[in-house]
Scaffold this motif. Sequence first.
Motif, PDB file in Angstrom:
ATOM      1  N   VAL A   1       0.860  -1.189   0.000  1.00 53.92           N
ATOM      2  CA  VAL A   1       0.000   0.000   0.000  1.00 53.92           C
ATOM      3  C   VAL A   1       0.894   1.236   0.000  1.00 53.92           C
ATOM      4  O   VAL A   1       1.809   1.333   0.823  1.00 53.92           O
ATOM      5  CB  VAL A   1      -0.899   0.032   1.256  1.00 53.92           C
ATOM      6  N   GLY A   2       0.655   2.139  -0.936  1.00 55.08           N
ATOM      7  CA  GLY A   2       1.451   3.360  -0.985  1.00 55.08           C
ATOM      8  C   GLY A   2       0.551   4.579  -1.064  1.00 55.08           C
ATOM      9  O   GLY A   2      -0.460   4.565  -1.759  1.00 55.08           O
ATOM     10  N   VAL A   3       0.901   5.609  -0.324  1.00 60.16           N
ATOM     11  CA  VAL A   3       0.145   6.862  -0.373  1.00 60.16           C
ATOM     12  C   VAL A   3       1.126   7.987  -0.710  1.00 60.16           C
ATOM     13  O   VAL A   3       2.169   8.124  -0.067  1.00 60.16           O
ATOM     14  CB  VAL A   3      -0.567   7.156   0.957  1.00 60.16           C
ATOM     15  N   THR A   4       0.779   8.748  -1.749  1.00 59.76           N
ATOM     16  CA  THR A   4       1.628   9.844  -2.210  1.00 59.76           C
ATOM     17  C   THR A   4       0.925  11.167  -1.949  1.00 59.76           C
ATOM     18  O   THR A   4      -0.234  11.351  -2.346  1.00 59.76           O
ATOM     19  CB  THR A   4       1.905   9.705  -3.723  1.00 59.76           C
TER      20      THR A   4
ATOM     21  N   ALA B   1       3.851   4.782  13.734  1.00 62.60           N
ATOM     22  CA  ALA B   1       4.176   3.641  14.593  1.00 62.60           C
ATOM     23  C   ALA B   1       3.140   2.529  14.406  1.00 62.60           C
ATOM     24  O   ALA B   1       3.478   1.342  14.423  1.00 62.60           O
ATOM     25  CB  ALA B   1       4.223   4.083  16.058  1.00 62.60           C
ATOM     26  N   ILE B   2       1.877   2.914  14.211  1.00 63.21           N
ATOM     27  CA  ILE B   2       0.826   1.917  13.962  1.00 63.21           C
ATOM     28  C   ILE B   2       1.077   1.219  12.632  1.00 63.21           C
ATOM     29  O   ILE B   2       0.974  -0.006  12.510  1.00 63.21           O
ATOM     30  CB  ILE B   2      -0.564   2.586  13.999  1.00 63.21           C
ATOM     31  N   VAL B   3       1.431   2.007  11.614  1.00 57.57           N
ATOM     32  CA  VAL B   3       1.735   1.423  10.305  1.00 57.57           C
ATOM     33  C   VAL B   3       2.890   0.432  10.430  1.00 57.57           C
ATOM     34  O   VAL B   3       2.823  -0.700   9.932  1.00 57.57           O
ATOM     35  CB  VAL B   3       2.079   2.528   9.277  1.00 57.57           C
ATOM     36  N   ALA B   4       3.950   0.845  11.125  1.00 60.47           N
ATOM     37  CA  ALA B   4       5.117  -0.027  11.273  1.00 60.47           C
ATOM     38  C   ALA B   4       4.770  -1.295  12.047  1.00 60.47           C
ATOM     39  O   ALA B   4       5.344  -2.363  11.802  1.00 60.47           O
ATOM     40  CB  ALA B   4       6.243   0.733  11.966  1.00 60.47           C
TER      41      ALA B   4
ATOM     42  N   THR C   1       6.114   9.573  -1.094  1.00 61.22           N
ATOM     43  CA  THR C   1       5.305   8.355  -1.048  1.00 61.22           C
ATOM     44  C   THR C   1       5.757   7.514   0.133  1.00 61.22           C
ATOM     45  O   THR C   1       6.954   7.234   0.272  1.00 61.22           O
ATOM     46  CB  THR C   1       5.470   7.524  -2.336  1.00 61.22           C
ATOM     47  N   VAL C   2       4.817   7.154   0.977  1.00 61.62           N
ATOM     48  CA  VAL C   2       5.109   6.209   2.051  1.00 61.62           C
ATOM     49  C   VAL C   2       4.432   4.896   1.681  1.00 61.62           C
ATOM     50  O   VAL C   2       3.226   4.871   1.405  1.00 61.62           O
ATOM     51  CB  VAL C   2       4.602   6.712   3.416  1.00 61.62           C
ATOM     52  N   SER C   3       5.214   3.825   1.617  1.00 60.86           N
ATOM     53  CA  SER C   3       4.691   2.516   1.219  1.00 60.86           C
ATOM     54  C   SER C   3       4.866   1.531   2.361  1.00 60.86           C
ATOM     55  O   SER C   3       5.888   1.542   3.046  1.00 60.86           O
ATOM     56  CB  SER C   3       5.455   1.974   0.002  1.00 60.86           C
ATOM     57  N   ALA C   4       3.870   0.674   2.515  1.00 60.15           N
ATOM     58  CA  ALA C   4       3.923  -0.340   3.565  1.00 60.15           C
ATOM     59  C   ALA C   4       3.525  -1.686   2.985  1.00 60.15           C
ATOM     60  O   ALA C   4       2.555  -1.775   2.220  1.00 60.15           O
ATOM     61  CB  ALA C   4       2.979   0.034   4.714  1.00 60.15           C
TER      62      ALA C   4
END
Lengths: 102, 139
Positions: B80-83, B111-114, B131-134
């Motif tokens: 999942v990535g959000v830009t 921290a929740i995402v991680a 962009t943060v991707s998880a």
Amino acid sequence: MTPEPSRIEVEHRGNNAVAVAGVVDSHTAGELHEHLTGLGTDRDVELDLHGVEFIDSSGLRTVVTVHQELAAAGQRLVLVGVSEAVARLLEITGLREHLNVQ
Amino acid sequence: MGDANVPAATELAHRYAGETASLNTARLDVDRWLQESAGGQATRDAVALVVSELATNAVQAAPGHDFEVRASLGTDHVLVGVTNAFTGEEPPPRSQWGPDDVLAARGRGLAIVAAVADSVEVDRDDDGAVTVSAAVPLK
């Protein structure tokens, strides 16, 4: 794409209890905060969360903020009816043992 | 729309207005796509949290500017990535993810995402958009 903004329903039970249902995120957290702070800080407040389908850090922030506001006044925010979504987030964040969960 | 090496059927990409009213729509879009694609309830719950936290950060970083949500399916994870729009600001370094103390009001999102993802990456493109991707494990 039809926008489907999150919504909460808030029910007041007497002068010290609130039940919230729906999705508590940054779109709705402010509304919940207003309901809770409207009760004042001169008595314990009970928050029933059994109808919460989804909550994220923004929703949790409201809970923590009100918990702190009441604690500063010598009162407690008591969480009851913790739904699965709420329980999951409390576990992830390690907050369960720091809040008053019944 | 997406990496050329990812089959179209396993990918989703949507843009949303940079306002909190978009957050639920983004979560629901990804959840519907995931429901059709793969993943049990635990994965869907984790992905909903990731979308919510990353999209909330994007809206807060650049209110009024569109953000984009992309999702693709790997063999054992959902990426999942959000830009967000260019803001000139980097997300905080990983050591600062998480609140200052357990009862602090702010600072839990990443921290929740991680916690629910196997890995989290932060990238900046040539235009400055972040962009943060998880990668969320499929369960």
